[in-house]
Design an enzyme around this catalytic site. Structure first.
Site, PDB file in Angstrom:
ATOM      1  N   HIS A 131      12.419   2.898   1.569  1.00 23.54           N
ATOM      2  CA  HIS A 131      11.291   3.314   0.727  1.00 23.54           C
ATOM      3  C   HIS A 131      11.565   3.052  -0.755  1.00 23.54           C
ATOM      4  O   HIS A 131      11.159   3.845  -1.633  1.00 23.54           O
ATOM      5  CB  HIS A 131      11.001   4.808   0.914  1.00 23.54           C
ATOM      6  CG  HIS A 131      10.428   5.157   2.258  1.00 23.54           C
ATOM      7  ND1 HIS A 131       9.662   4.301   3.010  1.00 23.54           N
ATOM      8  CD2 HIS A 131      10.521   6.311   2.988  1.00 23.54           C
ATOM      9  CE1 HIS A 131       9.301   4.888   4.139  1.00 23.54           C
ATOM     10  NE2 HIS A 131       9.818   6.109   4.164  1.00 23.54           N
ATOM     11  N   LEU A 163       8.893  -3.847   6.673  1.00 28.02           N
ATOM     12  CA  LEU A 163       7.881  -3.287   5.788  1.00 28.02           C
ATOM     13  C   LEU A 163       7.445  -1.951   6.377  1.00 28.02           C
ATOM     14  O   LEU A 163       7.258  -1.821   7.589  1.00 28.02           O
ATOM     15  CB  LEU A 163       6.668  -4.225   5.668  1.00 28.02           C
ATOM     16  CG  LEU A 163       6.864  -5.529   4.894  1.00 28.02           C
ATOM     17  CD1 LEU A 163       5.577  -6.343   4.906  1.00 28.02           C
ATOM     18  CD2 LEU A 163       7.308  -5.264   3.461  1.00 28.02           C
ATOM     19  N   ASP A 164       7.284  -0.929   5.517  1.00 33.22           N
ATOM     20  CA  ASP A 164       6.836   0.373   5.993  1.00 33.22           C
ATOM     21  C   ASP A 164       5.504   0.256   6.724  1.00 33.22           C
ATOM     22  O   ASP A 164       4.733  -0.695   6.516  1.00 33.22           O
ATOM     23  CB  ASP A 164       6.689   1.345   4.822  1.00 33.22           C
ATOM     24  CG  ASP A 164       8.022   1.679   4.168  1.00 33.22           C
ATOM     25  OD1 ASP A 164       9.063   1.485   4.827  1.00 33.22           O
ATOM     26  OD2 ASP A 164       8.014   2.129   3.009  1.00 33.22           O
ATOM     27  N   ARG A 165       5.223   1.230   7.537  1.00 31.23           N
ATOM     28  CA  ARG A 165       3.992   1.205   8.331  1.00 31.23           C
ATOM     29  C   ARG A 165       2.754   1.044   7.459  1.00 31.23           C
ATOM     30  O   ARG A 165       1.808   0.336   7.820  1.00 31.23           O
ATOM     31  CB  ARG A 165       3.899   2.488   9.171  1.00 31.23           C
ATOM     32  CG  ARG A 165       2.721   2.501  10.137  1.00 31.23           C
ATOM     33  CD  ARG A 165       2.702   3.774  10.961  1.00 31.23           C
ATOM     34  NE  ARG A 165       1.641   3.745  11.954  1.00 31.23           N
ATOM     35  CZ  ARG A 165       1.365   4.740  12.783  1.00 31.23           C
ATOM     36  NH1 ARG A 165       2.091   5.856  12.740  1.00 31.23           N
ATOM     37  NH2 ARG A 165       0.381   4.641  13.656  1.00 31.23           N
TER      38      ARG A 165
END
Length: 297
Positions: A240, A154-156
């Site tokens: 993304h 999962l992205d930051r």
């Protein structure tokens, strides 16, 4: 003479030793995330069924989440543990977690070869095992981390459901594109999406750089903090991807939260930054989703 805790009828391992009553007087001590310490191989008590993976009883009960090591040692000495139906008051007694039936306060404790945790990941944390910045592993006590790694990424700035495990085979299966495991997200979006955005998602969107995406789901889900909420369902995990797909239909993702992976949903009562072990029922559903008939434990 054999060492204490390793005779057929050792002190502290008799069926009804002095001070070791079968009926527990106190409630089960605190629970927690299962421990990550590796299990040693050693000789053990004669009342076990035998096997090569013998470990200390107190270490195993701590792994099961029956309390801290000190709490467990005290509970065992008070007669709250049984091995194959017999009270054992010796915390150092050796048992085989795969063959022996271990009870604590009357409840049978089930052994898992691997560990499976469900985390509610907060924003601002890196999905990695190690990094110079704070990672999801840093949210778990150091003594509990050994062998754990996140399934996928999962992205930051993305929140929500994240699986951590020691099971590489399951991790590979969940991430394999051919399994088509669905991931569901709630995106807070600014801007106005194209009227046919849901249909574009359903047809398989092509991103601005030419990347082709598989058919996906897009549906309105209300609003939150002044942003339109959209529910996005993917069967893959490109870089993304949610943000790029929303941008391709005219919007901008301001907030993003993953709420489901396959049959697992983010528990509404799990605080941000916390995790809990997956239940046996959840594990059965997860293994069926990746094509394994049954979870073997």
């Amino acid at each position: 003479m054999s060492p204490s805790g390793c005779r057929a009828e050792p002190a502290g391992c008799r069926a009804e030793p002095a001070g070791c009553r079968a009926e527990p007087a106190a409630p089960r001590v605190g629970a927690g995330v299962q421990r990550a310490e590796p299990f040693g191989v050693t000789k053990g008590c004669a009342f076990t069924k035998g096997g090569t993976g013998l470990i200390r009883l107190d270490k195993l009960l701590t792994h099961f989440g029956c309390g801290t090591r000190r709490q467990v040692i005290d509970a065992v000495r008070r007669g709250r543990a049984k091995v194959n139906g017999r009270v054992c008051c010796d915390p150092a007694a050796k048992v085989d977690p795969e063959q022996d039936e271990i009870q604590f306060d009357g409840a049978v404790q089930s052994y898992q070869r691997h560990r499976y945790l469900l985390m509610n990941k907060p924003s601002g944390v890196i999905t990695a095992v190690s990094d110079r910045r704070e990672t999801v592993l840093d949210l778990i006590p150091e003594s509990e981390r050994r062998g754990l790694f996140p399934v996928g990424r999962l992205d930051r700035d993305t929140e929500g459901l994240l699986i951590l495990t020691t099971d590489g085979q399951l991790c590979h299966a969940l991430m394999s594109p051919r399994r088509r495991i669905e991931k569901v997200y709630l995106a807070g979006v600014s801007g106005t999406l194209a009227e046919d955005a849901p249909q574009q998602f359903a047809n398989g969107l092509t991103l601005r750089d030419g990347t082709a995406c598989r058919p996906a789901g897009l549906s309105p889900a209300g609003d939150e903090h002044g942003l339109a909420l959209w529910r996005i369902t993917l069967q893959e995990g490109k870089y993304h991807q949610v943000k790029r797909m929303i941008a391709a239909v005219g919007g901008h993702v301001e907030t993003l939260r993953r709420i489901a992976v396959g049959p697992l949903s983010l528990p509404p009562g799990l605080p941000t930054g916390q995790c809990r072990p997956l239940t046996t029922e959840e594990l059965h559903e997860l293994f069926r989703a990746v094509g394994d008939a049954e979870y073997q434990g």
